[in-house]
Scaffold this motif. Structure first.
Motif, PDB file in Angstrom:
ATOM      1  N   ALA A 166     -12.216 -11.584   0.409  1.00 45.91           N
ATOM      2  CA  ALA A 166     -11.366 -10.402   0.568  1.00 45.91           C
ATOM      3  C   ALA A 166     -10.468 -10.544   1.784  1.00 45.91           C
ATOM      4  O   ALA A 166     -10.870 -11.106   2.814  1.00 45.91           O
ATOM      5  N   PHE A 167      -9.250 -10.005   1.647  1.00 50.84           N
ATOM      6  CA  PHE A 167      -8.270 -10.071   2.721  1.00 50.84           C
ATOM      7  C   PHE A 167      -7.660  -8.701   2.968  1.00 50.84           C
ATOM      8  O   PHE A 167      -7.308  -7.988   2.025  1.00 50.84           O
ATOM      9  N   ALA A 168      -7.518  -8.340   4.225  1.00 49.16           N
ATOM     10  CA  ALA A 168      -6.703  -7.191   4.608  1.00 49.16           C
ATOM     11  C   ALA A 168      -5.290  -7.708   4.803  1.00 49.16           C
ATOM     12  O   ALA A 168      -5.078  -8.755   5.412  1.00 49.16           O
ATOM     13  N   VAL A 169      -4.310  -6.978   4.265  1.00 52.15           N
ATOM     14  CA  VAL A 169      -2.912  -7.421   4.309  1.00 52.15           C
ATOM     15  C   VAL A 169      -2.107  -6.462   5.168  1.00 52.15           C
ATOM     16  O   VAL A 169      -2.207  -5.240   5.016  1.00 52.15           O
ATOM     17  N   GLN A 170      -1.316  -7.027   6.059  1.00 53.57           N
ATOM     18  CA  GLN A 170      -0.468  -6.208   6.926  1.00 53.57           C
ATOM     19  C   GLN A 170       0.708  -7.051   7.408  1.00 53.57           C
ATOM     20  O   GLN A 170       0.535  -8.212   7.784  1.00 53.57           O
ATOM     21  N   ASN A 171       1.908  -6.463   7.373  1.00 55.52           N
ATOM     22  CA  ASN A 171       3.113  -7.133   7.872  1.00 55.52           C
ATOM     23  C   ASN A 171       3.307  -8.513   7.252  1.00 55.52           C
ATOM     24  O   ASN A 171       3.630  -9.495   7.932  1.00 55.52           O
ATOM     25  N   GLU A 172       3.082  -8.599   5.925  1.00 56.26           N
ATOM     26  CA  GLU A 172       3.254  -9.827   5.156  1.00 56.26           C
ATOM     27  C   GLU A 172       2.374 -10.961   5.675  1.00 56.26           C
ATOM     28  O   GLU A 172       2.718 -12.145   5.579  1.00 56.26           O
ATOM     29  N   GLY A 173       1.207 -10.607   6.199  1.00 57.42           N
ATOM     30  CA  GLY A 173       0.196 -11.571   6.594  1.00 57.42           C
ATOM     31  C   GLY A 173      -1.161 -11.039   6.191  1.00 57.42           C
ATOM     32  O   GLY A 173      -1.297  -9.878   5.815  1.00 57.42           O
ATOM     33  N   SER A 174      -2.190 -11.881   6.228  1.00 54.28           N
ATOM     34  CA  SER A 174      -3.509 -11.425   5.815  1.00 54.28           C
ATOM     35  C   SER A 174      -4.588 -12.111   6.630  1.00 54.28           C
ATOM     36  O   SER A 174      -4.398 -13.188   7.179  1.00 54.28           O
ATOM     37  N   ARG A 175      -5.748 -11.447   6.684  1.00 50.12           N
ATOM     38  CA  ARG A 175      -6.915 -12.012   7.355  1.00 50.12           C
ATOM     39  C   ARG A 175      -8.148 -11.650   6.547  1.00 50.12           C
ATOM     40  O   ARG A 175      -8.215 -10.604   5.909  1.00 50.12           O
ATOM     41  N   ARG A 176      -9.126 -12.526   6.577  1.00 49.46           N
ATOM     42  CA  ARG A 176     -10.334 -12.304   5.800  1.00 49.46           C
ATOM     43  C   ARG A 176     -11.144 -11.163   6.387  1.00 49.46           C
ATOM     44  O   ARG A 176     -11.238 -11.003   7.610  1.00 49.46           O
ATOM     45  N   ILE A 177     -11.730 -10.360   5.510  1.00 44.94           N
ATOM     46  CA  ILE A 177     -12.570  -9.243   5.925  1.00 44.94           C
ATOM     47  C   ILE A 177     -13.886  -9.277   5.156  1.00 44.94           C
ATOM     48  O   ILE A 177     -13.978  -9.884   4.077  1.00 44.94           O
ATOM     49  N   TYR A 178     -14.893  -8.629   5.691  1.00 45.86           N
ATOM     50  CA  TYR A 178     -16.211  -8.600   5.056  1.00 45.86           C
ATOM     51  C   TYR A 178     -16.634  -7.179   4.709  1.00 45.86           C
ATOM     52  O   TYR A 178     -17.725  -6.966   4.186  1.00 45.86           O
ATOM     53  N   GLU A 179     -15.781  -6.225   5.015  1.00 41.07           N
ATOM     54  CA  GLU A 179     -15.960  -4.847   4.583  1.00 41.07           C
ATOM     55  C   GLU A 179     -14.583  -4.310   4.223  1.00 41.07           C
ATOM     56  O   GLU A 179     -13.611  -4.534   4.943  1.00 41.07           O
ATOM     57  N   SER A 180     -14.498  -3.629   3.088  1.00 44.35           N
ATOM     58  CA  SER A 180     -13.205  -3.123   2.627  1.00 44.35           C
ATOM     59  C   SER A 180     -12.615  -2.133   3.619  1.00 44.35           C
ATOM     60  O   SER A 180     -13.328  -1.309   4.203  1.00 44.35           O
ATOM     61  N   ARG A 181     -11.309  -2.225   3.802  1.00 40.96           N
ATOM     62  CA  ARG A 181     -10.604  -1.263   4.644  1.00 40.96           C
ATOM     63  C   ARG A 181     -10.089  -0.084   3.816  1.00 40.96           C
ATOM     64  O   ARG A 181      -9.958   1.021   4.319  1.00 40.96           O
ATOM     65  N   VAL A 182      -9.790  -0.331   2.547  1.00 41.15           N
ATOM     66  CA  VAL A 182      -9.258   0.738   1.700  1.00 41.15           C
ATOM     67  C   VAL A 182     -10.370   1.534   1.011  1.00 41.15           C
ATOM     68  O   VAL A 182     -10.131   2.619   0.498  1.00 41.15           O
ATOM     69  N   LEU A 183     -11.584   0.987   1.023  1.00 46.22           N
ATOM     70  CA  LEU A 183     -12.782   1.681   0.544  1.00 46.22           C
ATOM     71  C   LEU A 183     -13.789   1.627   1.690  1.00 46.22           C
ATOM     72  O   LEU A 183     -14.746   0.848   1.668  1.00 46.22           O
ATOM     73  N   PRO A 184     -13.574   2.425   2.728  1.00 50.38           N
ATOM     74  CA  PRO A 184     -14.362   2.323   3.957  1.00 50.38           C
ATOM     75  C   PRO A 184     -15.868   2.370   3.702  1.00 50.38           C
ATOM     76  O   PRO A 184     -16.365   3.238   2.990  1.00 50.38           O
ATOM     77  N   GLY A 185     -16.575   1.390   4.296  1.00 53.67           N
ATOM     78  CA  GLY A 185     -18.024   1.337   4.156  1.00 53.67           C
ATOM     79  C   GLY A 185     -18.508   0.426   3.046  1.00 53.67           C
ATOM     80  O   GLY A 185     -19.706   0.120   2.975  1.00 53.67           O
ATOM     81  N   LEU A 186     -17.624  -0.026   2.159  1.00 55.17           N
ATOM     82  CA  LEU A 186     -18.032  -0.907   1.062  1.00 55.17           C
ATOM     83  C   LEU A 186     -18.071  -2.346   1.559  1.00 55.17           C
ATOM     84  O   LEU A 186     -17.031  -2.959   1.842  1.00 55.17           O
ATOM     85  N   ALA A 187     -19.277  -2.900   1.659  1.00 55.09           N
ATOM     86  CA  ALA A 187     -19.455  -4.276   2.106  1.00 55.09           C
ATOM     87  C   ALA A 187     -19.138  -5.238   0.964  1.00 55.09           C
ATOM     88  O   ALA A 187     -19.572  -5.027  -0.176  1.00 55.09           O
ATOM     89  N   ILE A 188     -18.409  -6.284   1.269  1.00 56.88           N
ATOM     90  CA  ILE A 188     -18.078  -7.285   0.253  1.00 56.88           C
ATOM     91  C   ILE A 188     -19.353  -7.959  -0.248  1.00 56.88           C
ATOM     92  O   ILE A 188     -19.461  -8.326  -1.431  1.00 56.88           O
TER      93      ILE A 188
END
Length: 216
Positions: A166-188
């Motif tokens: 999973a990746f969080a996307v911002q300013n046409e760039g992305s970084r890997r995440i282990y918990e969703s930012r758009v579904l707060p609290g949902l662990a990947i």
């Protein structure tokens, strides 16, 4: 340059081919590619025609169930679109396996069979690709495509390993995440556990486990 208007020459699939926007739209409207998935990124087209097997279908269903149940139980507004095309006219188009509009400001796109027009509507909040044979491209050029389209979050499901990247996307760039930012609290990791359970448990059992887990 490919000669899309004739549609007689062999056009390689599952790879990026140089093409104009007009050639891309001609290919997308051609009946011989009716079962294909289409992507376009600033002068290049990719058509995916690979048959989708049980593993792809099951993982698609389970990931969708996880996301929708979580949103429902957490009172998060959500709208799901499956195999829907999102078009930035003349520049980009993507057809994720699943797209979600999420949050209080979510939109309901027009109910028709045309690609969703990103010239007038926002891109999906979350885009998900289920990768059986396309994982490398899902993590590569498609990731760049979704960054440019402006999604907030992008997931790649590696069917072979029941893995969700999973990746969080911002300013046409992305970084890997282990918990969703758009579904707060949902662990990947929980999404991955659902995928593993689904290999031996039926969908009803998975749904009951998810509801109990999300409610605790």
């Amino acid at each position: 340059m490919i000669e899309a208007p004739s549609l007689q020459e062999y056009i390689p699939t599952a790879t990026w081919v140089k093409a104009t926007w007009e050639e891309f739209t001609s290919l997308a409207d051609d009946p011989q590619y009716a079962e294909g998935k289409f992507y376009y990124d600033n002068g290049f087209v990719r058509i995916e025609m690979a048959a989708l097997g049980s593993a792809h279908g099951q993982d698609n269903s389970i990931v969708s169930t996880v996301v929708v149940l979580y949103a429902a139980l957490k009172n998060i507004p959500i709208k799901e679109l499956t195999n829907t095309s999102f078009r930035k006219t003349g520049i980009r188009e993507a057809q994720p396996d699943i797209g979600f509009y999420i949050g209080n400001s979510l939109c309901f796109p027009p109910r028709n069979n045309a690609p969703i027009n990103l010239d007038t509507l926002s891109p999906p909040t979350l885009a998900i690709e289920i990768g059986a044979t396309s994982v490398a491209d899902d993590l590569g050029r498609k990731r760049l495509l979704y960054e440019s389209l402006g999604v907030e979050e992008y997931w790649v499901v590696n069917v072979a390993h029941s893995e969700v990247i999973a990746f969080a996307v911002q300013n046409e760039g992305s970084r890997r995440i282990y918990e969703s930012r758009v579904l707060p609290g949902l662990a990947i990791a929980l999404v991955e556990e659902a995928l593993r359970r689904a290999q031996t448990e039926d969908d009803g059992a998975i749904a009951r486990w998810l509801m109990e887990t999300f409610s605790s």
